[in-house]
Design a protein around this motif. Structure first.
Motif, PDB file in Angstrom:
ATOM      1  N   VAL A  84      38.940  46.512  47.771  1.00 23.21           N
ATOM      2  CA  VAL A  84      38.820  47.776  48.493  1.00 23.21           C
ATOM      3  C   VAL A  84      39.571  47.746  49.813  1.00 23.21           C
ATOM      4  CG1 VAL A  84      37.179  49.309  49.656  1.00 23.21           C
ATOM      5  CG2 VAL A  84      36.636  48.401  47.400  1.00 23.21           C
ATOM      6  N   SER A  85      39.584  46.609  50.497  1.00 19.98           N
ATOM      7  CA  SER A  85      40.299  46.517  51.775  1.00 19.98           C
ATOM      8  C   SER A  85      41.796  46.744  51.586  1.00 19.98           C
ATOM      9  CB  SER A  85      40.058  45.151  52.423  1.00 19.98           C
ATOM     10  OG  SER A  85      40.438  44.098  51.537  1.00 19.98           O
ATOM     11  N   TYR A 163      34.979  43.861  49.949  1.00 17.91           N
ATOM     12  CA  TYR A 163      35.399  42.737  49.110  1.00 17.91           C
ATOM     13  C   TYR A 163      35.227  43.012  47.619  1.00 17.91           C
ATOM     14  CZ  TYR A 163      35.319  40.312  53.581  1.00 17.91           C
ATOM     15  OH  TYR A 163      35.564  39.949  54.890  1.00 17.91           O
ATOM     16  N   GLN A 164      34.718  44.187  47.287  1.00 20.90           N
ATOM     17  CA  GLN A 164      34.590  44.569  45.882  1.00 20.90           C
ATOM     18  C   GLN A 164      35.946  44.954  45.302  1.00 20.90           C
ATOM     19  OE1 GLN A 164      31.591  47.592  45.351  1.00 20.90           O
ATOM     20  NE2 GLN A 164      30.067  46.493  46.590  1.00 20.90           N
ATOM     21  N   TYR A 165      36.049  44.847  43.978  1.00 22.67           N
ATOM     22  CA  TYR A 165      37.284  45.220  43.285  1.00 22.67           C
ATOM     23  C   TYR A 165      37.041  46.531  42.543  1.00 22.67           C
ATOM     24  CZ  TYR A 165      39.566  40.784  44.297  1.00 22.67           C
ATOM     25  OH  TYR A 165      40.159  39.732  44.942  1.00 22.67           O
ATOM     26  N   ARG A 166      37.886  47.515  42.843  1.00 22.01           N
ATOM     27  CA  ARG A 166      37.771  48.844  42.250  1.00 22.01           C
ATOM     28  C   ARG A 166      39.141  49.353  41.813  1.00 22.01           C
ATOM     29  NH1 ARG A 166      33.156  51.732  44.061  1.00 22.01           N
ATOM     30  NH2 ARG A 166      31.447  50.239  44.348  1.00 22.01           N
ATOM     31  N   THR A 167      39.128  50.364  40.933  1.00 24.62           N
ATOM     32  CA  THR A 167      40.365  51.081  40.640  1.00 24.62           C
ATOM     33  C   THR A 167      40.730  51.893  41.868  1.00 24.62           C
ATOM     34  OG1 THR A 167      39.805  51.255  38.288  1.00 24.62           O
ATOM     35  CG2 THR A 167      41.480  52.765  39.127  1.00 24.62           C
ATOM     36  N   CYS A 168      41.913  51.690  42.388  1.00 21.98           N
ATOM     37  CA  CYS A 168      42.275  52.242  43.695  1.00 21.98           C
ATOM     38  C   CYS A 168      42.532  53.747  43.623  1.00 21.98           C
ATOM     39  CB  CYS A 168      43.516  51.540  44.245  1.00 21.98           C
ATOM     40  SG  CYS A 168      43.900  52.027  45.939  1.00 21.98           S
TER      41      CYS A 168
END
Length: 304
Positions: A84-85, A163-168
């Protein structure tokens, strides 16, 4: 089983076709923009003219937008997640340069208004020194909408979320419904102000064109056509401000259909408006067209 494989194959084919279409368009637009940017920087006469300086700003901002948005598009179409960052940095860049172009087009329209309706003050108001200030103001105004979005997000999100992983996509930064409403309100305000400026300049220039004569009449009519093209380009750019309303109204439809809508909006309202800038100043302007031909022929054109 065969039916599932067929559906998967069709979906994969659609993904590949969308990817190829966007990459071809981005490469073409980047090559054209690069050629026009080189033409601008190789001719010092353009450095002292406000409209050409602003034209160069649109070319550079559009090129940055093509690269940054294509980066996000590739990740999204292949369902690749990112932190996310990192996504926030990418969205800030895309958001800034999405708005720089319409704001710059509005400034270019005001420049044409001053040139035609206030010719005696044009040299004073549209000097090289003032152009630098205008560019700073353009970027300052363009940063406000997404600054509002991310300030509300940074104030609301927990540290773990970064720090989570997402579809941007920019939608992941709307943790609360009111944040979406704030974004829509800011965008609609920008849309209204820019439309009013374009309309006022158009009617003022049209009034001057009717009363002018001789060379002034030709210049006024040419300026009127330029403002008309700016208005059409600006309209396509500003429709992107309605995009949140479109997606929020379609959020309950099938995911595949929503992806098609997003792809259509990306092509029509992000990429397409940017291809009009080369037409307006790259091909219609005699001075720039002459310099472009000279650049393409590597100096041979000038000897003929």
């Amino acid at each position: 089983m065969n039916s599932n494989n067929s559906v998967f194959g069709q979906t994969l084919a659609q993904v590949h076709s969308k990817f190829i279409i966007v990459q071809v368009l981005v490469v073409i637009f980047l090559c054209v923009n690069l050629l026009l940017i080189v033409t601008f920087f190789k001719n010092e006469c353009f450095y002292t003219t406000t409209r050409y300086i602003l034209f160069a700003v649109t070319l550079l901002s559009d090129s940055f937008l093509f690269l940054a948005s294509d980066f996000i598009f590739i990740f999204n179409i292949f369902r690749v997640t990112m932190q996310v960052s990192l996504c926030s940095v990418s969205c800030i860049i895309v958001g800034l340069y999405l708005i720089v172009t319409p704001v710059t087009l509005t400034a270019m329209t005001l420049e044409r208004y001053v040139a035609i309706c206030m010719p005696l003050r044009h040299a004073e108001l549209c000097s090289t020194h003032s152009s630098v200030h205008v560019i700073l103001v353009i970027h300052g105004l363009s940063s406000v909408p997404y600054a509002v979005i991310f300030i509300t997000f940074f104030a609301s999100a927990s540290l773990d979320f970064y720090y989570q992983y997402r579809t941007c996509s920019v939608e992941i930064f709307f943790l609360y419904k009111w944040q979406d409403h704030v974004k829509s309100a800011v965008f609609q305000f920008y849309f209204l102000i820019m439309c009013l400026i374009i309309m006022l300049c158009y009617f003022k220039i049209m009034k001057v064109a009717r009363t002018a004569s001789g060379d002034d009449k030709i210049s006024s009519r040419k300026g009127l056509r330029t403002v008309t093209l700016h208005a059409f380009q600006l309209l396509l750019c500003l429709i992107q401000f309605w995009y949140p309303l479109i997606t929020s109204s379609l959020i309950h439809i099938d995911f595949t259909d929503l992806q098609h809508v997003r792809f259509f909006c990306y092509i029509m309202f992000n990429l397409a408006p940017r291809c009009l800038s080369p037409l307006i100043y790259g091909l219609r302007d005699e001075m720039f067209l002459h310099a472009l031909r000279r650049c393409l022929s590597c100096g041979l054109y000038e000897t003929k």
